[in-house]
Design an enzyme around this catalytic site. Structure first.
Site, mmCIF file in Angstrom:
data_model
loop_
_atom_site.group_PDB
_atom_site.id
_atom_site.type_symbol
_atom_site.label_atom_id
_atom_site.label_comp_id
_atom_site.label_asym_id
_atom_site.label_seq_id
_atom_site.Cartn_x
_atom_site.Cartn_y
_atom_site.Cartn_z
ATOM 1 N N SER A 238 -3.363 -3.714 -0.536
ATOM 2 C CA SER A 238 -2.901 -4.972 0.052
ATOM 3 C C SER A 238 -1.773 -4.687 1.033
ATOM 4 C CB SER A 238 -2.404 -5.900 -1.039
ATOM 5 O OG SER A 238 -1.188 -5.412 -1.572
ATOM 6 N N LYS A 239 -1.272 -5.739 1.609
ATOM 7 C CA LYS A 239 -0.212 -5.543 2.620
ATOM 8 C C LYS A 239 0.974 -4.777 2.036
ATOM 9 C CE LYS A 239 -2.154 -9.285 1.763
ATOM 10 N NZ LYS A 239 -3.379 -9.217 1.380
ATOM 11 N N ARG A 240 1.132 -4.920 0.735
ATOM 12 C CA ARG A 240 2.164 -4.162 0.032
ATOM 13 C C ARG A 240 2.168 -2.688 0.426
ATOM 14 N NH1 ARG A 240 5.919 -5.621 -1.441
ATOM 15 N NH2 ARG A 240 6.519 -7.167 -2.973
#
Length: 465
Positions: A238-240
């Site tokens: 994810s963008k994480r």
RNA sequence: GUCCCCAUCGUCUAGCUCGGUCCAGGACACCGGCCUUUCACGCCGGCGACAGGGGUUCAAAUCCCCUUGGGGACGCCA
């Protein structure tokens, strides 16, 4: 033998990311390998979260990667009447029904089921009410209460799910729009999709979809659920994780063929081969060789794969690309043939195009713009060295042909005369003509730079100290 | 919580379908060395894994079971 038809159905709620790109790639590869058809379909039934910008971005990314589609892009929002028709069909046949339960009521049911140690589900209380349409009502699919739903996954083998695990899921929302499960099935069926390759986070959806195919009387396509890509922490990417969109990799100086190459090796392999051209990927791709366990995205390896493709790529094409990346760094040049001479020197030294542009800078900027980091000139150009360089520059200037060979010859001869080692002069010369302590080979660099600029830089530096 | 999927070096993986050729091969990263005018490239070498336990078998990374671990799904998102 019917033709293979695959598809990639992104929802325009975000940019095309690494995981999506890989799914698209697998489907594309299968279609190309089998001489089939690849469809692009935009799943924008979620009116609130979908956007035109994202659609544009996704299409741009697909084009950049070179994942060409033969049909589409279709938009689900333009196909609402088709879904409506199918929903009506199901209702008329008693395979779906209107439900008047509110979201709160459903939440309550789910909570209850949880408490009983069951999977959170809708309890089917409107199932036999024979309700008609009305304000705030949704349409639910009448799922079988017992038995099991089985499908044969091309990768994982037969997967059976107890129908008691399923509930009467919604196929038409309050606002009249179809939900994902209904729309995909109707689309895939009506578009003639034969093979569905997707992330294995969809495994749980598949039984529902199989049920829908059967209820609608359509042939069930073949499914292959590929393992997902995880972040370094083994969590869903994810963008994480800076799970950047594909287009960001373009910005960072990655080649599309390298991104594809890295992606294809994530969950697929062909013996010990690491580097593939597009043609090889197409030729060698097969579902059988897909792996079945999740994998971790490794930016380091991507970088290496990229460097390998940079080394292989055509010089002229690289020069054209290099010009763009230089422009991004504020350096504008039109001289492609000059860049073409620089490229080979930089190919083995660049992992990305951004890196190449940085290393190309000193070749391109004007002589006067070469900056010498504080004190370096003093440090490298001692009186002794300076004397040598003055003399050597003199000899360079009398050279008719300014080539690697001639340059090297004069230099070697000079070194021999003076009985000194090249090591004594190499770095100082490099500093003078590049302003840096690291660069491609000196003679190659000088040749590319040409006589005028080389001498100019040498003289300027010598004057400064 | 319930269901589903998965399990070889830190990471990507080969091998597993048809058990022996595997005291497990390749690649990235890392560490040495070579090459060398710097930086790279390249080359050579090193480190490093069959999750655990039971079976089956003359023989298991390969087949079966259990445990453990990881992931995913349980939405009027897709």
């Amino acid at each position: 033998m019917s033709k293979v038809v695959t598809r990639f159905p992104p929802s325009p709620t975000g940019h095309l990311h690494i995981g999506g790109a890989r799914t698209a790639l697998f489907n594309w590869l299968l279609a190309r390998n089998k001489g089939g058809k690849f469809i692009l379909r935009i799943e924008d039934t979620d009116l609130d979260r979908s956007s035109k910008e994202m659609t544009k971005s996704i299409i741009e990314a697909m084009e950049w990667l070179g994942l060409t589609w033969d049909e589409g892009p279709y938009f689900q929002t333009k196909r609402f009447d088709i879904y409506q028709h199918h929903i009506k069909l199901l209702i008329n046949q008693g395979k779906a029904y209107y439900c008047k339960c509110t979201r709160e009521e459903v939440d309550e049911m789910r909570k209850k089921a949880m408490d009983k140690g069951e999977k959170p589900k809708y309890d089917g209380r409107c199932r036999e009410l024979g309700l008609g349409p009305g304000e705030g009502r949704v349409v639910r699919f009448k799922a079988p209460l017992r038995g099991e739903t089985v499908f044969n996954d091309l990768l994982k083998g037969p997967i059976a799910v107890d129908n008691r695990e399923l509930d009467d899921f919604i196929i038409k929302r309050e606002d009249g729009s179809p939900t994902y499960n209904l729309a995909v099935v109707v689309d895939d069926a009506t578009m003639g999709v034969t093979h569905i390759l997707r992330g294995d986070d969809h495994i749980n959806n598949t039984p529902k979809q199989v049920l829908l195919y059967e209820a609608l009387g359509y042939q069930v396509p073949k499914f292959a659920h590929v393992p997902m890509i995880l972040g370094p922490d083994k969590k869903k990417l994810s963008k994480r994780h800076g799970a950047k969109s594909v287009l960001e990799y373009k910005e960072l100086g990655y080649l599309p063929e390298a991104v594809l190459n890295y992606l294809v090796r994530l969950g697929w392999s062909y013996k010990d081969q690491e580097i593939f051209t597009l043609e090889e990927m197409i030729k060698k791709f097969s579902i059988k060789r897909l792996s079945n366990s999740a994998c971790v995205f490794d930016p380091e390896k991507l970088k290496w794969v990229n460097s390998q493709h940079i080394k292989k790529k055509d010089k002229r094409e690289l020069a054209i690309l290099l010009r763009k990346y230089l422009a991004n760094q504020g350096i504008v040049t039109q001289d492609i043939s000059y860049l073409e001479k620089i490229v080979p020197l930089l190919q083995p030294r660049s992992h990305t195009m951004v890196e190449m542009a940085e290393k190309a800078k000193f070749f391109v900027i004007e002589d006067e713009k070469i900056e010498y980091p504080k004190d370096t000139l003093e440090k490298f150009l001692t009186q002794e060295v300076k004397a040598h360089l003055v003399e050597l520059t003199n000899r360079f200037s009398s050279l008719e042909e300014f080539s690697i060979n001639s340059l090297e010859d004069v230099t070697r001869q000079y070194l021999e005369e003076k009985n000194i080692k090249f090591k004594l002069l190499a770095q100082p010369i490099r500093i003078c003509i590049t302003g840096q302590t690291a660069s491609p080979g000196l003679f190659e660099t000088m040749e590319v730079l040409g006589k005028d600029r080389t001498l100019n830089r040498l003289n300027r530096a010598l004057r400064l100290v």
